[in-house]
Scaffold this motif. Structure first.
Motif, PDB file in Angstrom:
ATOM      1  N   SER A  83       0.838  -1.192   0.000  1.00  0.00           N
ATOM      2  CA  SER A  83       0.000   0.000   0.000  1.00  0.00           C
ATOM      3  C   SER A  83       0.884   1.257   0.000  1.00  0.00           C
ATOM      4  O   SER A  83       1.809   1.373   0.782  1.00  0.00           O
ATOM      5  CB  SER A  83      -0.874  -0.052   1.243  1.00  0.00           C
ATOM      6  OG  SER A  83      -1.577   1.118   1.381  1.00  0.00           O
ATOM      7  N   THR A 127       2.941 -13.984  -5.339  1.00  0.00           N
ATOM      8  CA  THR A 127       2.073 -13.894  -4.175  1.00  0.00           C
ATOM      9  C   THR A 127       2.681 -13.057  -3.058  1.00  0.00           C
ATOM     10  O   THR A 127       1.990 -12.650  -2.137  1.00  0.00           O
ATOM     11  CB  THR A 127       1.794 -15.298  -3.624  1.00  0.00           C
ATOM     12  OG1 THR A 127       3.049 -15.976  -3.524  1.00  0.00           O
ATOM     13  CG2 THR A 127       0.874 -16.064  -4.530  1.00  0.00           C
ATOM     14  N   LEU A 128       3.990 -12.797  -3.126  1.00  0.00           N
ATOM     15  CA  LEU A 128       4.637 -12.066  -2.039  1.00  0.00           C
ATOM     16  C   LEU A 128       4.809 -10.585  -2.349  1.00  0.00           C
ATOM     17  O   LEU A 128       5.370  -9.839  -1.556  1.00  0.00           O
ATOM     18  CB  LEU A 128       6.012 -12.677  -1.738  1.00  0.00           C
ATOM     19  CG  LEU A 128       5.993 -14.154  -1.367  1.00  0.00           C
ATOM     20  CD1 LEU A 128       7.398 -14.631  -1.053  1.00  0.00           C
ATOM     21  CD2 LEU A 128       5.083 -14.392  -0.178  1.00  0.00           C
ATOM     22  N   SER A 160       3.994  -7.089  -0.140  1.00  0.00           N
ATOM     23  CA  SER A 160       4.734  -6.428   0.930  1.00  0.00           C
ATOM     24  C   SER A 160       6.035  -5.817   0.425  1.00  0.00           C
ATOM     25  O   SER A 160       6.906  -5.489   1.211  1.00  0.00           O
ATOM     26  CB  SER A 160       4.998  -7.413   2.063  1.00  0.00           C
ATOM     27  OG  SER A 160       5.557  -8.582   1.531  1.00  0.00           O
ATOM     28  N   ASN A 170      -5.114  -1.661  -5.645  1.00  0.00           N
ATOM     29  CA  ASN A 170      -5.683  -2.786  -4.906  1.00  0.00           C
ATOM     30  C   ASN A 170      -6.073  -3.921  -5.847  1.00  0.00           C
ATOM     31  O   ASN A 170      -5.841  -5.096  -5.562  1.00  0.00           O
ATOM     32  CB  ASN A 170      -6.932  -2.342  -4.143  1.00  0.00           C
ATOM     33  CG  ASN A 170      -6.593  -1.396  -3.015  1.00  0.00           C
ATOM     34  OD1 ASN A 170      -5.462  -1.380  -2.528  1.00  0.00           O
ATOM     35  ND2 ASN A 170      -7.553  -0.587  -2.613  1.00  0.00           N
ATOM     36  N   LEU A 206      -3.085  -5.810  -7.058  1.00  0.00           N
ATOM     37  CA  LEU A 206      -2.580  -6.728  -6.034  1.00  0.00           C
ATOM     38  C   LEU A 206      -3.425  -8.006  -6.013  1.00  0.00           C
ATOM     39  O   LEU A 206      -2.884  -9.110  -5.970  1.00  0.00           O
ATOM     40  CB  LEU A 206      -2.597  -6.053  -4.662  1.00  0.00           C
ATOM     41  CG  LEU A 206      -2.206  -6.937  -3.476  1.00  0.00           C
ATOM     42  CD1 LEU A 206      -0.774  -7.438  -3.613  1.00  0.00           C
ATOM     43  CD2 LEU A 206      -2.358  -6.195  -2.160  1.00  0.00           C
ATOM     44  N   ASP A 207      -4.746  -7.819  -6.068  1.00  0.00           N
ATOM     45  CA  ASP A 207      -5.622  -8.992  -6.100  1.00  0.00           C
ATOM     46  C   ASP A 207      -5.308  -9.876  -7.301  1.00  0.00           C
ATOM     47  O   ASP A 207      -5.324 -11.097  -7.212  1.00  0.00           O
ATOM     48  CB  ASP A 207      -7.097  -8.561  -6.166  1.00  0.00           C
ATOM     49  CG  ASP A 207      -7.625  -8.179  -4.795  1.00  0.00           C
ATOM     50  OD1 ASP A 207      -6.975  -8.545  -3.801  1.00  0.00           O
ATOM     51  OD2 ASP A 207      -8.676  -7.527  -4.727  1.00  0.00           O
ATOM     52  N   GLN A 244      -2.120 -11.826  -6.790  1.00  0.00           N
ATOM     53  CA  GLN A 244      -2.282 -12.933  -5.847  1.00  0.00           C
ATOM     54  C   GLN A 244      -3.247 -13.993  -6.365  1.00  0.00           C
ATOM     55  O   GLN A 244      -3.567 -14.936  -5.649  1.00  0.00           O
ATOM     56  CB  GLN A 244      -2.775 -12.388  -4.504  1.00  0.00           C
ATOM     57  CG  GLN A 244      -1.715 -11.558  -3.818  1.00  0.00           C
ATOM     58  CD  GLN A 244      -2.236 -10.865  -2.587  1.00  0.00           C
ATOM     59  OE1 GLN A 244      -3.442 -10.704  -2.419  1.00  0.00           O
ATOM     60  NE2 GLN A 244      -1.332 -10.456  -1.717  1.00  0.00           N
ATOM     61  N   LYS A 250      -6.414 -13.670  -7.015  1.00  0.00           N
ATOM     62  CA  LYS A 250      -7.769 -13.619  -6.489  1.00  0.00           C
ATOM     63  C   LYS A 250      -8.770 -13.050  -7.485  1.00  0.00           C
ATOM     64  O   LYS A 250      -9.973 -13.162  -7.303  1.00  0.00           O
ATOM     65  CB  LYS A 250      -7.804 -12.795  -5.199  1.00  0.00           C
ATOM     66  CG  LYS A 250      -7.456 -13.643  -3.992  1.00  0.00           C
ATOM     67  CD  LYS A 250      -7.609 -12.864  -2.709  1.00  0.00           C
ATOM     68  CE  LYS A 250      -6.377 -12.050  -2.458  1.00  0.00           C
ATOM     69  NZ  LYS A 250      -6.365 -11.332  -1.219  1.00  0.00           N
ATOM     70  N   TYR A 299       2.804 -16.911   1.318  1.00  0.00           N
ATOM     71  CA  TYR A 299       1.815 -15.857   1.493  1.00  0.00           C
ATOM     72  C   TYR A 299       2.490 -14.627   2.080  1.00  0.00           C
ATOM     73  O   TYR A 299       3.600 -14.704   2.598  1.00  0.00           O
ATOM     74  CB  TYR A 299       0.723 -16.288   2.479  1.00  0.00           C
ATOM     75  CG  TYR A 299      -0.158 -17.403   2.011  1.00  0.00           C
ATOM     76  CD1 TYR A 299      -1.039 -17.205   0.958  1.00  0.00           C
ATOM     77  CD2 TYR A 299      -0.126 -18.637   2.637  1.00  0.00           C
ATOM     78  CE1 TYR A 299      -1.864 -18.234   0.538  1.00  0.00           C
ATOM     79  CE2 TYR A 299      -0.946 -19.669   2.223  1.00  0.00           C
ATOM     80  CZ  TYR A 299      -1.811 -19.459   1.175  1.00  0.00           C
ATOM     81  OH  TYR A 299      -2.636 -20.457   0.766  1.00  0.00           O
ATOM     82  N   SER A 300       1.776 -13.506   2.052  1.00  0.00           N
ATOM     83  CA  SER A 300       2.204 -12.377   2.869  1.00  0.00           C
ATOM     84  C   SER A 300       0.957 -11.842   3.554  1.00  0.00           C
ATOM     85  O   SER A 300      -0.156 -12.300   3.276  1.00  0.00           O
ATOM     86  CB  SER A 300       2.859 -11.300   2.009  1.00  0.00           C
ATOM     87  OG  SER A 300       1.885 -10.578   1.321  1.00  0.00           O
ATOM     88  N   THR A 317      -0.740  -9.405   3.122  1.00  0.00           N
ATOM     89  CA  THR A 317      -1.743  -8.824   2.249  1.00  0.00           C
ATOM     90  C   THR A 317      -2.471  -9.882   1.422  1.00  0.00           C
ATOM     91  O   THR A 317      -3.329  -9.549   0.628  1.00  0.00           O
ATOM     92  CB  THR A 317      -1.101  -7.823   1.283  1.00  0.00           C
ATOM     93  OG1 THR A 317      -0.123  -8.513   0.520  1.00  0.00           O
ATOM     94  CG2 THR A 317      -0.446  -6.684   2.010  1.00  0.00           C
ATOM     95  N   SER A 318      -2.094 -11.154   1.579  1.00  0.00           N
ATOM     96  CA  SER A 318      -2.702 -12.187   0.742  1.00  0.00           C
ATOM     97  C   SER A 318      -4.182 -12.353   1.021  1.00  0.00           C
ATOM     98  O   SER A 318      -4.950 -12.688   0.139  1.00  0.00           O
ATOM     99  CB  SER A 318      -2.010 -13.533   0.952  1.00  0.00           C
ATOM    100  OG  SER A 318      -0.659 -13.423   0.641  1.00  0.00           O
ATOM    101  N   SER A 319      -4.581 -12.143   2.256  1.00  0.00           N
ATOM    102  CA  SER A 319      -5.993 -12.319   2.580  1.00  0.00           C
ATOM    103  C   SER A 319      -6.342 -11.384   3.726  1.00  0.00           C
ATOM    104  O   SER A 319      -5.505 -11.107   4.584  1.00  0.00           O
ATOM    105  CB  SER A 319      -6.238 -13.762   2.992  1.00  0.00           C
ATOM    106  OG  SER A 319      -7.318 -13.822   3.889  1.00  0.00           O
ATOM    107  N   GLU A 320      -7.608 -10.932   3.742  1.00  0.00           N
ATOM    108  CA  GLU A 320      -7.975 -10.022   4.825  1.00  0.00           C
ATOM    109  C   GLU A 320      -7.970 -10.727   6.172  1.00  0.00           C
ATOM    110  O   GLU A 320      -7.832 -10.093   7.203  1.00  0.00           O
ATOM    111  CB  GLU A 320      -9.324  -9.355   4.557  1.00  0.00           C
ATOM    112  CG  GLU A 320     -10.479 -10.303   4.323  1.00  0.00           C
ATOM    113  CD  GLU A 320     -10.685 -10.559   2.832  1.00  0.00           C
ATOM    114  OE1 GLU A 320      -9.673 -10.685   2.113  1.00  0.00           O
ATOM    115  OE2 GLU A 320     -11.845 -10.625   2.397  1.00  0.00           O
ATOM    116  N   ALA A 354      -4.708  -2.904   3.276  1.00  0.00           N
ATOM    117  CA  ALA A 354      -4.539  -3.918   2.239  1.00  0.00           C
ATOM    118  C   ALA A 354      -4.994  -5.276   2.760  1.00  0.00           C
ATOM    119  O   ALA A 354      -4.901  -5.530   3.957  1.00  0.00           O
ATOM    120  CB  ALA A 354      -3.081  -3.997   1.816  1.00  0.00           C
ATOM    121  N   PRO A 355      -5.472  -6.187   1.935  1.00  0.00           N
ATOM    122  CA  PRO A 355      -5.721  -6.027   0.505  1.00  0.00           C
ATOM    123  C   PRO A 355      -7.043  -5.309   0.218  1.00  0.00           C
ATOM    124  O   PRO A 355      -8.053  -5.601   0.861  1.00  0.00           O
ATOM    125  CB  PRO A 355      -5.797  -7.477   0.016  1.00  0.00           C
ATOM    126  CG  PRO A 355      -6.320  -8.234   1.193  1.00  0.00           C
ATOM    127  CD  PRO A 355      -5.784  -7.533   2.413  1.00  0.00           C
TER     128      PRO A 355
END
Lengths: 446, 281
Positions: A198, A260-261, A264, A418, A421-422, A425, A427, B134-135, B137-140, B226-227
């Protein structure tokens, strides 16, 4: 119990009162006050202020806002009685927020210095903000690693050097082949991390998105000014969505960091990866030079740093250039005393036209300015600034202006970040990203 | 025979009253006024009626999402903080070795600022999640539980100290009498200890509820929403509305007023509820 709480509250409030009283300093009517946007230049401006006071006797106060906090700082500073006399806005959208505060600079010398008068922000025949630095961004690459690749016996590409890359398909071929050979090249990935933390995603949601959206507006017929057209557009068709996806995928799939990383990773992380030679390419602009050169253990040689345009597979991209523009406009506060306004303009004129001032601008601040007071050899000396001026002076190439100044709002850019990012990952699908971008544009413009 | 302090009350209270006016009442009223206006800085406000309040619920979905997220967060963290803090307080008021050392250790996280804590925990949580690809921010859900862990880690020590003070204030003769009467541990806890520390429970619940609702720096440092603004709490949402959109300053202000009303109502209800259970000692 009640009494104890009451006394605590009272004690606290006295403390706060003391603090707030201590915060009010004395104020001088003839002092000028510059609210600086660029934290990396804070120390230089202090030096300039000292020098300017020595030369002219005018006291210049410089306050620098923390990164990403300029709007916040300006909002609180300008409401004070000791308000900034010189401040900065980020373009036409910023002007909308601050039009009550911008002095008309139509008759100022500073405006007459501007080589291309169209770059200033105009409204109703007046001139309200003047750009003071031209910047450019593209894909920065480390030529040492590229040379290593082009010397590989098993390379698939038949190009001979990175400067021959002039389309998206060539870029893709080279990048993917480099990824296949990354161990031989001694890199962790071709592209430095696509930073999506972010507040660290502006390279994609603003800079990269500029390329497809600018072209969308450039394709329209009978357009006088792309920026103004974009500023008025309530909707976008976002027809180059696929091209944006192609380049974004290329960044993600050939990266130092796993997809996926990326949520951050920060810009500083990816600049460090580039500086340490872990990555061969990174999308960024000439301001990144200070970051690259400032990394400890830096392995990139100054002479190896070059820049490519961001190719995304558009028509006639052989002549496409890098993205050149500005989001740094100076404005004078019209609510301060006339003397302060006059002195503020005098300072800016001194900075951008006197010998001493110009020296600071090119050597210490490292700005490529849009002013005609600078001759062609008065340019900053860093490798990226040289690349920018190379592209600017190449008549065969069409550079892309920074149309993102006309994006609806910070909230729009944030939403795009945002969504990206989704996507990274896994999503969301790319089609969904397209819907999000077009919907958000529309809802922010309502 | 009038108390002289009472007679000079106005003089004594004046300095603090002025401070209270300048630092609290005036900004509060100004903020309330600004929520009905459109403005860039506080000095150029234009009155627009209640349209800002309407927009919160019609145009801008982020506020309701943030409010729901905040409520979920507040419920879980208030319960877990108070339960764990109370359990620790019970343990550390027994005559066990090293209780003083443990009290200090548990209290220490509370001395670290929220932003620093947020970044520290971001590094820790990411360090663990990286191993699984994962990090945070991968999931809420990662952000949600991260915030709860962080808040627990920070607040437990403070609440524990308040509970310890409450438990130590219970007169030993009551406890001894209970023992003589043959009360077991459970009965002692529910019939004597908990009723006697009701004042501490009131204050701890008040502190944790208001802190959980108003949480800002930890949220900003750990996830910054985030995310996709899905871990954004109300305070951060207000801040972002105010600063990241041109022309939304008034709406941000209106959100702040709505938020104030919600938190005030919840806090007052809670105070009333727990106060009524306090014994007049």
């Amino acid at each position: 119990m009640k009494k104890r709480i009451l006394s605590l509250v009272l004690a606290l409030s006295t403390l706060i009162l003391n603090l707030s009283l201590a915060g009010c300093g004395g104020k001088k009517a003839s002092e000028i006050y510059f609210l600086n946007f660029k934290p990396e230049s804070a120390a230089v401006y202090e030096e300039i202020a000292k020098k300017y006071e020595e030369e002219t006797g005018t006291k210049l106060k410089v306050v620098t806002a923390a990164a990403n906090n300029y709007e916040q700082t300006l909002k609180s500073e300008i409401a004070k009685s000791d308000a900034p006399t010189i401040f900065q806005i980020n373009g036409p959208v910023g002007y909308k927020a601050w039009d009550d505060y911008c002095l008309d600079l139509k008759d100022s010398k500073l405006y007459s210095f501007l080589s291309d008068k169209d770059m200033a922000i105009k409204d109703d025949g007046g001139v309200f903000a003047i750009p003071y630095v031209v910047e450019g961004y593209g894909i920065i690459y480390n030529d040492a690693i590229m040379k290593k690749y082009f010397a590989l016996p098993n390379k698939k590409s038949n190009l001979k050097s990175a400067s021959e890359i002039n389309t998206f398909s060539k870029l893709k071929e080279v990048v993917e082949d480099m990824t296949a050979n990354k161990d031989k090249l001694g890199i962790k990935g071709v592209f430095a991390s696509t930073s999506l933390a972010s507040g660290e995603d502006w390279r994609w949601q603003t800079h990269l998105l500029n390329v497809p959206l600018h072209r969308e507006f450039a394709d329209m017929k009978d357009i006088v000014d792309i920026g103004l057209e974009m500023l008025d557009a309530d909707e976008i068709s976002y027809k180059y969505s696929k091209n944006f996806g192609d380049i974004f995928d290329l960044y993600l799939n050939n990266s130092v960091t796993e997809k996926t990383l990326l949520g951050s990773k920060s810009v500083a992380d990816s600049m460090a990866e580039f500086a340490l030679g872990q990555a061969a390419m990174v999308q960024n602009g000439n301001w990144a030079w200070s970051q690259i050169s400032g990394v400890k253990g830096n392995t990139v040689k100054e002479s190896d740093i070059k820049m490519l345009p961001i190719y995304i597979g558009l028509d006639d991209e052989e002549t496409q250039g890098i993205c050149i523009g500005t989001e740094n406009y100076l404005a004078i506060n019209k609510n301060v005393s006339e003397e302060q306004q006059k002195k503020s303009l005098e300072f800016l004129e001194w900075l951008f036209s006197s010998e001493t001032g110009k020296k600071y601008v090119t050597e210490k601040l490292g700005f490529i300015t849009p002013f005609n007071t600078f001759s062609e050899n008065e340019l900053p000396n860093d490798p990226l600034a040289k690349e920018i001026s190379r592209y600017m002076n190449d008549a065969e190439i069409k550079n892309i202006p920074w149309s993102f100044n006309a994006f609806p709002s910070e909230a729009f850019k944030k939403e795009v970040g945002n969504a990206l990012l989704d996507y990274a990952q896994g999503k969301k699908k790319w089609d969904e990203i397209k819907t999000i971008i077009t919907n958000k544009w529309k809802s922010e413009r309502d | 025979m009038k108390n002289p302090i009472k007679r000079y009350f106005p003089i004594f209270v004046l300095p603090t009253l002025i401070a209270f006016l300048i630092a609290f009442v005036i900004p509060f009223l100004l903020g309330f006024f600004l929520s009905f206006t459109e403005f860039t800085t506080v000095s150029n406000a234009q009155f627009v009626g209640i349209s800002n309040y309407i927009k919160i619920f019609t145009e801008d979905a982020t506020f309701l999402n943030a409010l729901w997220f905040t409520i979920k967060f507040a419920v879980v963290s208030v319960l877990s903080i108070n339960l764990i803090a109370f359990t620790l307080a019970l343990l550390l008021t027994r005559s066990l070795p090293l209780t003083k050392l443990f009290r200090t250790v548990f209290f220490m996280p509370n001395l670290i600022g929220g932003i620093v804590l947020g970044y520290i925990w971001q590094v820790i949580i990411n360090g663990v999640l990286y191993n699984f690809g994962y990090s945070i921010t991968s999931s809420e859900n990662f952000g949600y539980w991260g915030l709860i862990i962080l808040m627990n880690w920070q607040m437990i020590g403070y609440m524990m100290i308040i509970y310890i003070a409450g438990i130590q204030n219970i007169p030993t003769d009551i406890l001894e009498a209970a023992k003589v009467d043959g009360a077991n541990g459970r009965t002692t806890l529910f019939r004597i200890i908990i009723p006697s520390v009701m004042p501490s429970i009131t204050i701890c619940l008040f502190l944790t509820i208001t802190n959980s609702f108003k949480l800002f720096d930890q949220n900003l440092a750990l996830t910054a929403g985030a995310p996709g603004e899905r871990t954004q709490m109300v305070a951060l949402d207000i801040y972002n509305t105010f600063y990241s959109r041109v022309g939304y300053e008034g709406i941000g202000q209106a959100k702040a007023v709505v938020f104030f009303i919600i938190v005030a109502i919840i806090a007052l209800l809670q105070l009333r509820l727990t106060r009524s259970k306090e014994e007049e000692a």
